[in-house]
Design a protein around this motif. Structure first.
Motif, PDB file in Angstrom:
ATOM      1  N   LYS A 175    -107.654 -55.900 -21.068  1.00  0.00           N
ATOM      2  CA  LYS A 175    -106.205 -56.058 -20.964  1.00  0.00           C
ATOM      3  C   LYS A 175    -105.491 -54.913 -20.258  1.00  0.00           C
ATOM      4  CE  LYS A 175    -106.295 -59.836 -23.468  1.00  0.00           C
ATOM      5  NZ  LYS A 175    -106.627 -61.066 -22.753  1.00  0.00           N
ATOM      6  N   TYR A 176    -104.330 -55.245 -19.729  1.00  0.00           N
ATOM      7  CA  TYR A 176    -103.396 -54.263 -19.194  1.00  0.00           C
ATOM      8  C   TYR A 176    -102.345 -53.971 -20.261  1.00  0.00           C
ATOM      9  CZ  TYR A 176     -99.146 -52.644 -16.814  1.00  0.00           C
ATOM     10  OH  TYR A 176     -98.017 -51.944 -16.465  1.00  0.00           O
ATOM     11  N   GLY A 177    -102.232 -52.686 -20.650  1.00  0.00           N
ATOM     12  CA  GLY A 177    -101.205 -52.347 -21.628  1.00  0.00           C
ATOM     13  C   GLY A 177    -100.246 -51.282 -21.145  1.00  0.00           C
ATOM     14  N   CYS A 178    -100.764 -50.324 -20.354  1.00  0.00           N
ATOM     15  CA  CYS A 178     -99.895 -49.217 -19.931  1.00  0.00           C
ATOM     16  C   CYS A 178    -100.137 -48.808 -18.480  1.00  0.00           C
ATOM     17  CB  CYS A 178    -100.100 -48.008 -20.841  1.00  0.00           C
ATOM     18  SG  CYS A 178    -101.709 -47.202 -20.626  1.00  0.00           S
ATOM     19  N   GLY A 179    -101.361 -48.950 -18.014  1.00  0.00           N
ATOM     20  CA  GLY A 179    -101.669 -48.581 -16.632  1.00  0.00           C
ATOM     21  C   GLY A 179    -101.833 -47.092 -16.397  1.00  0.00           C
ATOM     22  N   ALA A 223    -103.686 -44.813 -18.675  1.00  0.00           N
ATOM     23  CA  ALA A 223    -104.692 -44.223 -19.577  1.00  0.00           C
ATOM     24  C   ALA A 223    -104.110 -43.737 -20.897  1.00  0.00           C
ATOM     25  CB  ALA A 223    -105.441 -43.084 -18.867  1.00  0.00           C
ATOM     26  N   GLN A 224    -103.093 -44.418 -21.387  1.00  0.00           N
ATOM     27  CA  GLN A 224    -102.482 -44.047 -22.659  1.00  0.00           C
ATOM     28  C   GLN A 224    -102.875 -44.952 -23.820  1.00  0.00           C
ATOM     29  OE1 GLN A 224    -100.517 -41.718 -23.959  1.00  0.00           O
ATOM     30  NE2 GLN A 224    -100.569 -40.492 -22.099  1.00  0.00           N
ATOM     31  N   CYS A 225    -103.196 -46.208 -23.536  1.00  0.00           N
ATOM     32  CA  CYS A 225    -103.289 -47.164 -24.647  1.00  0.00           C
ATOM     33  C   CYS A 225    -104.692 -47.674 -24.934  1.00  0.00           C
ATOM     34  CB  CYS A 225    -102.360 -48.351 -24.392  1.00  0.00           C
ATOM     35  SG  CYS A 225    -102.990 -49.542 -23.190  1.00  0.00           S
ATOM     36  N   GLY A 226    -105.586 -47.617 -23.961  1.00  0.00           N
ATOM     37  CA  GLY A 226    -106.965 -48.035 -24.202  1.00  0.00           C
ATOM     38  C   GLY A 226    -107.221 -49.533 -24.165  1.00  0.00           C
ATOM     39  N   ALA A 227    -106.199 -50.337 -23.906  1.00  0.00           N
ATOM     40  CA  ALA A 227    -106.391 -51.796 -23.900  1.00  0.00           C
ATOM     41  C   ALA A 227    -107.357 -52.238 -22.805  1.00  0.00           C
ATOM     42  CB  ALA A 227    -105.055 -52.508 -23.712  1.00  0.00           C
ATOM     43  N   CYS A 228    -107.524 -51.395 -21.791  1.00  0.00           N
ATOM     44  CA  CYS A 228    -108.318 -51.753 -20.622  1.00  0.00           C
ATOM     45  C   CYS A 228    -109.739 -51.192 -20.685  1.00  0.00           C
ATOM     46  CB  CYS A 228    -107.632 -51.188 -19.380  1.00  0.00           C
ATOM     47  SG  CYS A 228    -107.582 -49.379 -19.438  1.00  0.00           S
ATOM     48  N   ARG A 247    -111.223 -45.917 -19.041  1.00  0.00           N
ATOM     49  CA  ARG A 247    -109.963 -46.661 -18.935  1.00  0.00           C
ATOM     50  C   ARG A 247    -109.922 -47.276 -17.539  1.00  0.00           C
ATOM     51  NH1 ARG A 247    -110.396 -45.918 -23.923  1.00  0.00           N
ATOM     52  NH2 ARG A 247    -109.274 -44.236 -24.936  1.00  0.00           N
ATOM     53  N   CYS A 294    -107.881 -49.044 -16.081  1.00  0.00           N
ATOM     54  CA  CYS A 294    -106.595 -49.052 -15.357  1.00  0.00           C
ATOM     55  C   CYS A 294    -106.443 -47.818 -14.502  1.00  0.00           C
ATOM     56  CB  CYS A 294    -105.424 -49.115 -16.334  1.00  0.00           C
ATOM     57  SG  CYS A 294    -105.185 -47.603 -17.309  1.00  0.00           S
TER      58      CYS A 294
HETATM   59  S1  FES Z   1    -103.986 -50.116 -19.668  1.00  0.00           S
HETATM   60 FE1  FES Z   1    -103.486 -48.619 -21.135  1.00  0.00          FE
HETATM   61  S2  FES Z   1    -105.150 -47.243 -20.970  1.00  0.00           S
HETATM   62 FE2  FES Z   1    -105.468 -48.609 -19.369  1.00  0.00          FE
END
Ligand code: FES
Ligand code: FES
Lengths: 154, 743
Positions: free
Chosen positions: A37-41, A43-48, A58, A60
């Motif tokens: 997933k894309y969550g922040c783009g 490297a803050q959220c880890g969804a990717c 990460r 993204c």
């Molecule tokens: S989309 Fe949030 S860390 Fe990559």
């Protein structure tokens, strides 16, 4: 645009992409694996989170051209016994709420258990604090990691 | 996430929204909820193409379900409940399926769930009169309805079996999905589904007595229906729609709210490989591209000159000073009792004053905002996490100039919402339709907001100041005033008539006007200010700040009176048995009276009712250099009949974590009108190492079930503040508690 070959979950994919494009978009849009997933783009959220050569990264924030010949593993391609134990524990404890962060959480948790069969709470904090869950399912993430570790014991 | 005055629920609201949406929304009778046309419940109607094909329908294609269906029984015995509430993590898929399965006597393993298509007549929220999710209403308004669906379906299946076996229906039992007759005959739902359609539909089937429940309220028997798909990457969200030929659209939006496009130059954008087109749209300039990356690069290359002449240019520092000035004098009276001013003037006792300041907050759901639409000039297919499908559908029809019945809008899984995916302005649907219209019929368009777009895009929890005054005399709270300064959420929206009285918005003061404590002399007043920043309901709406102000302040007053926070609250709750119930329960769970705390630790308590659900929390924390460290939270909740205990616990855990992260770190400051925070580096989110241990107890209740999505949020902030005060530190009165926190 450049021709690139990505090895994802054991399969080769030839794509035509801007070399600066983050790996995330190659996985999601060029190859069509949307579990990552894309969550922040940034490297803050880890969804990717995916594995590149077995290491969690990460996606993204990694240019697709930097991957080279390294093998990529996404949530769809998880096979290790640790991964399966993690996924099973996630379902058993009903960890997900909205679920959008959970692919990333599971990738990070899998990586933790692959390196550390018996993580302490502190180990979990260190391994997992790069993954944001806005639904704050953290209590169950922690419990599920312990549960998975236990199930792997024997 | 909208709080409605109860008297409006039944009457004005449905009418008002129906007017703005589709004419027939309220024309359909109560009967139509169970039966529309000849088909009755769609038992077995979809045998051939039901089951798997249905569950795995690609999200962007039309769904082949007649619009009269609440459940589909497949030939493979699966029972799919069509959920009229959006699944955004709070668990309605599982909740609705529990209610149906209970009365249907299905086995839990055969239950499935999916979103219902858009059909306001059938799938309206009985609290709103249109289809929509909010105000923690999902279980409350479906409790009876979905049980009736289950019970009717059961009766029809039994009827079909009785006819087939030629035995009296009364001799047939149903258990865990198996239909049996004493003669030894037995069968499963799939075998009788088709024939059940010929059976009469009972409008008022007999429902089980609660003593007969085997799923509702039971531990360990019901598991979430969506956990597996959300643990293996197969769950499909709007972001994942990837139709052939589809264009991804990013919009350049004005950096200040109310700004407009003066001019733009797209030449560099159009030179970027993958960019297909650039169009001006009402909300900015849209870049259409093959994929996210090209759209993003294209937008970066765009040169837009903005016209800020009508934009909001005040920063939060200026707003705060204006709010402070206003708060020095009372605003319009919301509620007044006794003789407050006379009591303060009398002298004696101790007057305590406190000012509480609450920042703008973004919802920042994990999945940024997005939406999908494809049209051919006549027929429209749209998919997104729409929390208000009825008004969203109407606005799409209006913008595209098509008939509302030609808009096939289906809500799909949302990666969180916290209120953001329901807007009084329907701006997401409006934007989507505008983007589609600008490029014309043909390719599907997926509008994507980047995280920064989402965070800087407004629709925030309103900025608020509470100026409180209390008088303590002879160990009693004898007077209380609360002057609120904030912005209306509902003003100018279709909900205005329902939620505003005397021009005052109840979602701004809810919780402050009716405190649970007996205080003889009381006043709550409000300065409702106009600001050009769009605001919205945010998980628990007004209670996000009123709960904090009331609960931190009452604690301070009790402290001044030298009374224990739990005992003191209980003594003032003579008219609030359910508040008192959860407070007593949490005191017992946490061993409030006798707990021996480690050095450096302290506890605080708070109790808040929201959406008719009562939640009390006790926190134990210590202070570190980086701010408060919350070790443990005990939580007691009374939400009436508990349908899914584990989902209730999960919502309390999540609500606590969500609330805690925001009171500690979150803030959207504005500089000259421009939102500063743009991503999780500056809008800091709670992380796993900051998550406390949590213990939840559910208070047994026979009251009607009420929601749990929001009510876990409000008590955590004041409970933390009250614990900090117990350490001898100043009770935090300006949020966030750790200002300027970044990662
Ligand atoms: S989309 Fe949030 S860390 Fe990559
Ligand atoms: S489950 Fe919603 S963000 Fe983690």
């Amino acid at each position: 645009m450049t021709q690139l070959t990505l090895k994802i979950n054991g399969q080769s994919h030839s794509i035509d992409a801007d070399p600066d494009m983050p790996l995330l978009w190659a996985i999601r849009e060029s190859v069509g694996l949307t579990g990552t997933k894309y969550g922040c783009g940034v490297a803050q959220c880890g969804a990717c989170t995916v594995f590149v050569a077995g290491q969690p990264v990460r996606s993204c924030s990694m240019p697709v051209s930097a991957v080279g010949a390294d093998e990529i593993t996404t949530i769809e391609g998880l096979k290790s016994k640790e991964a399966l134990a993690v996924q099973k524990a996630w379902v058993k404890l009903d960890v997900p709420q909205c679920g959008y962060c959970q692919s990333g959480q599971i990738m990070s948790a899998t990586s933790l258990l692959e390196l550390n069969a018996k993580p302490t709470d502190r180990d979990i904090d260190l391994a997992m604090n790069g993954n944001i869950c806005r639904c704050a399912t953290y209590v169950r993430i922690r419990a599920a990691i312990h549960d998975a570790a236990k199930s792997l014991e024997g | 996430m909208i709080r409605l005055e109860k008297s409006f629920v039944a009457t004005e609201l449905p009418r008002a929204i129906a007017r703005m949406t589709v004419e027939d929304a309220t024309r359909l009778s109560r009967r139509s909820i169970l039966k529309t046309g000849a088909a009755g419940l769609a038992l077995g109607v979809y045998l051939a193409r039901g089951n798997k094909a249905f569950a795995q329908q690609p999200p962007a294609s039309p769904v082949n379900v007649a619009p009269n269906t609440f459940l589909i029984i497949g030939s493979d015995n699966t029972v799919t409940v069509l959920c009229k509430h959006i699944e955004m993590g709070q668990g309605p898929f599982t909740g609705m399926a529990t209610l149906v399965a209970e009365e249907l006597d299905a086995d839990w393993s055969q239950m499935r769930a999916d979103h219902a298509p858009s059909n306001p007549g059938l799938y309206k929220n009985l609290a709103f009169g249109v289809q929509g999710t909010g105000g923690s209403t999902a279980i409350a308004n479906s409790f009876e309805q979905m049980r009736k669906v289950g019970a009717s379906a059961r009766a029809m299946l039994v009827g079909a079996a009785a006819a087939e076996w030629n035995v009296p229906a009364e001799e047939i039992t149903v258990q865990n999905g198996v239909i049996r007759h004493s003669s030894g005959k037995e069968g499963r739902f799939g075998e009788f589904a088709e024939k059940a359609n010929q059976q009469p539909l009972l409008e008022n089937p007999k429902l089980k007595d609660s003593s007969q429940f085997r799923l509702i309220g039971k531990e360990g028997v019901v598991k979430r229906l969506d956990s597996a798909a959300k643990s293996n990457g197969s769950a499909v969200y709007t972001m994942d729609i990837n139709e052939p030929g589809m264009l991804t659209v990013l919009i350049a939006r004005p950096p200040r709210f109310g700004g407009t496009v003066a001019s733009f130059d797209a030449s560099a954008t159009k030179a970027i490989p993958g960019v297909v087109d650039v169009k001006q749209v009402p909300m900015g300039v849209a870049v259409y591209a093959k994929g996210f990356w090209a759209a993003r690069k294209g937008r970066e290359a765009l040169k837009v000159t903005w016209d800020d002449s009508k934009a909001e240019k005040r920063g939060t520092a200026q707003l705060l000073s204006e709010f402070r000035t206003l708060s020095k004098t009372p605003g319009k009276i919301v509620k007044q009792e006794g003789a407050v001013d006379a009591e303060f003037a009398k002298g004696g006792g101790r007057i305590i004053e406190a000012e509480f300041v609450f920042p703008y907050l973004a919802h920042a759901a994990m999945e940024p905002l997005n939406s999908y639409l494809k049209w051919d000039g006549e027929k429209v297919v749209s998919r997104f996490g729409s929390q208000f499908p009825t008004p969203d559908m109407a606005v799409i029809a209006k913008v595209l100039g098509v008939k509302p019945e030609n808009v096939d809008l289906k809500t799909i899984l949302a990666g969180g919402s916290f209120g953001r995916r329901a807007q009084q302005t329907t701006h997401i649907a409006f934007e989507l339709a505008s983007v589609a219209k600008a490029i014309g019929p043909g390719p599907g368009v997926k509008v994507v907001w980047t995280r920064e777009d989402d965070m800087r895009g407004g629709y925030y929890r309103p900025y608020a100041v509470h100026k409180m005054r209390g008088l303590v005399r002879d160990k009693k709270i004898v007077a209380w005033t609360d002057t609120i300064v904030s912005q209306s959420i509902m003003k100018g929206s279709p909900f205005e008539a329902m939620t505003m009285k005397n021009g005052l918005d109840s979602t701004v003061y809810e919780g402050s006007n009716e405190i649970p404590y007996d205080v003889e002399n009381f006043r709550c007043d409000l300065h409702q200010v106009e600001i050009g920043v769009p605001v919205l309901w945010w998980r628990s709406v007004g209670h996000t700040h009123t709960g904090y102000a009331v609960e931190a302040f009452v604690d301070e007053l009790l402290d001044a009176a030298g009374i224990d926070p739990v005992e003191g609250r209980l003594a003032l709750m003579s008219k609030k048995p359910r508040h008192a119930g959860v407070l007593k329960a949490v005191a017992e769970l946490s061993n409030w009276k006798n707990a021996k705390l480690a050095p450096g630790r302290a506890r605080g308590v708070a109790v808040v009712e929201s959406f008719n659900t009562f939640v009390a929390q006790v926190v134990e924390l210590s202070m570190t250099e980086e701010g408060p460290k919350v070790h443990k939270v005990w939580c007691a909740v009374d939400c009436g009949v508990a349908v899914n205990p584990d989902i209730i616990r999960a919502q309390m855990e999540g609500g606590i974590g969500f609330g805690l992260g925001h009171i500690l770190y979150a803030d959207i400051p504005l500089e000259e009108g421009r939102p500063v925070s743009g991503n999780f580096d500056t809008y800091r989110s709670l992380r796993i190492n900051e998550m406390p241990e949590i213990e939840v107890t559910i208070v047994q209740s026979t009251e009607k079930p009420s929601g749990v999505g929001e009510p876990g949020v409000p008590p955590i902030g004041p409970a933390v503040a009250n614990a900090i005060a117990k350490l001898g530190l100043t009770r935090p009165r300006q949020l966030p508690m750790v200002p300027g926190a970044s990662v």
